[in-house]
Design an enzyme around this catalytic site. Structure first.
Site, PDB file in Angstrom:
ATOM      1  N   GLU A 147       2.161   1.212   0.602  1.00 14.94           N
ATOM      2  CA  GLU A 147       1.849   2.055   1.760  1.00 14.94           C
ATOM      3  C   GLU A 147       1.325   1.265   2.953  1.00 14.94           C
ATOM      4  O   GLU A 147       1.359   1.749   4.084  1.00 14.94           O
ATOM      5  CB  GLU A 147       0.831   3.151   1.388  1.00 14.94           C
ATOM      6  CG  GLU A 147      -0.561   2.674   1.015  1.00 14.94           C
ATOM      7  CD  GLU A 147      -0.717   2.440  -0.466  1.00 14.94           C
ATOM      8  OE1 GLU A 147      -1.854   2.549  -0.966  1.00 14.94           O
ATOM      9  OE2 GLU A 147       0.298   2.137  -1.133  1.00 14.94           O
TER      10      GLU A 147
ATOM     11  N   ARG B 231     -11.567  -6.713  -2.632  1.00 15.17           N
ATOM     12  CA  ARG B 231     -10.714  -6.002  -3.588  1.00 15.17           C
ATOM     13  C   ARG B 231     -10.045  -4.844  -2.856  1.00 15.17           C
ATOM     14  O   ARG B 231     -10.694  -4.145  -2.078  1.00 15.17           O
ATOM     15  CB  ARG B 231     -11.531  -5.449  -4.777  1.00 15.17           C
ATOM     16  CG  ARG B 231     -11.865  -6.462  -5.855  1.00 15.17           C
ATOM     17  CD  ARG B 231     -10.637  -6.913  -6.621  1.00 15.17           C
ATOM     18  NE  ARG B 231     -10.923  -7.885  -7.662  1.00 15.17           N
ATOM     19  CZ  ARG B 231     -10.953  -9.192  -7.488  1.00 15.17           C
ATOM     20  NH1 ARG B 231     -10.745  -9.695  -6.288  1.00 15.17           N
ATOM     21  NH2 ARG B 231     -11.195 -10.015  -8.491  1.00 15.17           N
TER      22      ARG B 231
ATOM     23  N   HIS C  58      -2.996 -12.151  -1.307  1.00 13.66           N
ATOM     24  CA  HIS C  58      -4.125 -12.500  -2.177  1.00 13.66           C
ATOM     25  C   HIS C  58      -4.398 -14.000  -2.137  1.00 13.66           C
ATOM     26  O   HIS C  58      -4.447 -14.680  -3.171  1.00 13.66           O
ATOM     27  CB  HIS C  58      -3.876 -12.034  -3.618  1.00 13.66           C
ATOM     28  CG  HIS C  58      -5.134 -11.891  -4.415  1.00 13.66           C
ATOM     29  ND1 HIS C  58      -5.148 -11.494  -5.723  1.00 13.66           N
ATOM     30  CD2 HIS C  58      -6.442 -12.096  -4.085  1.00 13.66           C
ATOM     31  CE1 HIS C  58      -6.391 -11.440  -6.173  1.00 13.66           C
ATOM     32  NE2 HIS C  58      -7.191 -11.807  -5.190  1.00 13.66           N
TER      33      HIS C  58
END
Length: 386
Positions: free
Chosen positions: A259, A230, A271
């Site tokens: 960022e 995560r 993902h």
């Protein structure tokens, strides 16, 4: 007939676990008994009074309003381990590809198209992508659940020295680990020894920013960090500072953010952890089976908000009660059954924090008013009679 609503595309293999003579799939239903979901955000989704359970075809449940479900007596299931092999394979691939700078090397090689002397350019340019072999290096694994254990075992097979940290390791996970994996009591024991560090814990308030300025300061210079669990487990600001200072050599992450993108030394994938047809099928089959067993039999397996409670049906009727975990709750329940002249053939009660679940198989003359009487007890949250 139980009505099931799906909020995402669910593998047909999973839906096949819900036979048409017992379940109706209605994705427009206003009053479903169960919901199957993958990534859809449910925090603004109304929870109808009819809803008994939500099954997430995946491990993370941060897209589901857990507290609201608990207060309403809605059981929330997930599918731990169903996507473990898919994620572990991706991490193993990232270990190899990341260490050998393959993403940057591939991008550079694509730029050679149209050059007259590609072979000469290759020989001249390949030195900038030199990276270390994994054999003989040390990998630290934070979290030794279904995924972490597989990653640890794969790294052992690649010839790495593997250190593991998990204060809550289960017996099943411990048995599945290679004997070569060394268990560390604290992160302080493990981090200074690691050439590579990977994290495999669930995202909870207590695990947020497990990898932070302090933990990174304990690592050896040039550590390579992997996060396929995560995004919130890593403090991105601290990670980027460590990348600037040379404390971290590379960061491999499955959770792109503004960022992180475009930063030298950061490799982001979109993902992809559970993005395999096998994983999607496994998750759907497990989620559907959990939902079916609860709706039909009251059994709870792999719930994130209720205790796991399961027992074979003994005949007669089954009473399922979700209630507050307070003193006197059990005696109040059994008192109602005794007054109704019901015989308890089997009973199991377990609690999870402030909530408990009691499952009773009873015989006798069970009247229609009993559910209302049990629901009227102060600790009761939800009562079902099967």
């Amino acid at each position: 007939m139980y009505i099931i609503k799906t909020l995402n595309a669910i593998s047909p293999a999973g839906l096949a676990k819900l036979p048409a003579n017992q379940f109706e799939i209605d994705n427009e239903a206003a009053a479903p008994h169960g919901i199957l979901v993958r990534s859809a955000d449910m925090h603004e989704t109304p929870l109808p009074e009819s809803l008994l359970a939500i099954a997430r075809a995946g491990a993370g449940t941060n897209n589901i309003p857990i507290d609201a479900c608990t207060n309403a007596g809605i059981v929330v299931f997930n599918t731990p381990g169903a996507n473990a092999n898919a994620v572990a394979e991706l991490v193993a691939g990232a270990l190899v590809a990341g260490s050998r700078n393959m993403a940057a090397a591939v991008q550079w090689a694509q730029g050679l198209k149209g050059h007259d002397a590609i072979a000469k350019e290759v020989e001249k340019g390949k030195k900038q992508f030199v990276g270390p072999e994994l054999r003989g290096k040390t990998l630290g694994v934070i979290g030794l659940g279904a995924i972490g254990a597989r990653v640890a075992n794969a790294a052992v097979a690649l010839g790495m020295e593997v250190l593991g940290y998990d204060p809550y390791i289960s017996i099943d996970a411990a048995w599945s680990l290679s004997r070569s994996v060394q268990h560390c009591v604290t992160l302080g024991d493990m981090l200074p020894r690691c050439d590579y560090l990977t994290i495999h814990v669930p995202y909870l308030p207590t695990t947020r920013h497990t990898i932070n300025e302090q933990t990174l300061s304990l690592c050896k210079d040039g550590v390579r960090v992997l996060n396929f669990a995560r995004g919130e487990l890593v403090d991105n600001a601290a990670l980027l500072n460590a990348l600037d200072s040379g404390k971290v050599a590379h960061y491999f992450c499955d959770f792109p953010t503004e960022e992180l993108l475009g930063v030298k030394g950061v490799e982001c994938t979109p993902h992809l952890g559970a993005s395999t047809p096998e994983s999607e099928t496994n998750c759907a089959v497990m989620a559907a089976a959990e939902l079916s067993d609860y709706l039909k039999n009251g059994n709870i397996t792999h719930s994130v908000n209720l205790p796991d409670v399961s027992q074979p049906r003994m005949g007669g009727r089954r009473i399922c009660i979700i209630h507050k975990n307070t003193p006197g709750a059990i005696s109040a329940i059994t008192g109602v059954l005794t007054a109704a002249h019901l015989n308890i053939e089997n009973m199991v009660n377990k609690s999870k924090k402030d909530v408990a679940y009691t499952l009773l198989d009873v015989t006798g003359d069970l009247t229609a008013s009993l559910a209302a009487e049990l629901s009227g007890l102060e600790p009761a949250i939800r009562v079902r009679i099967l």
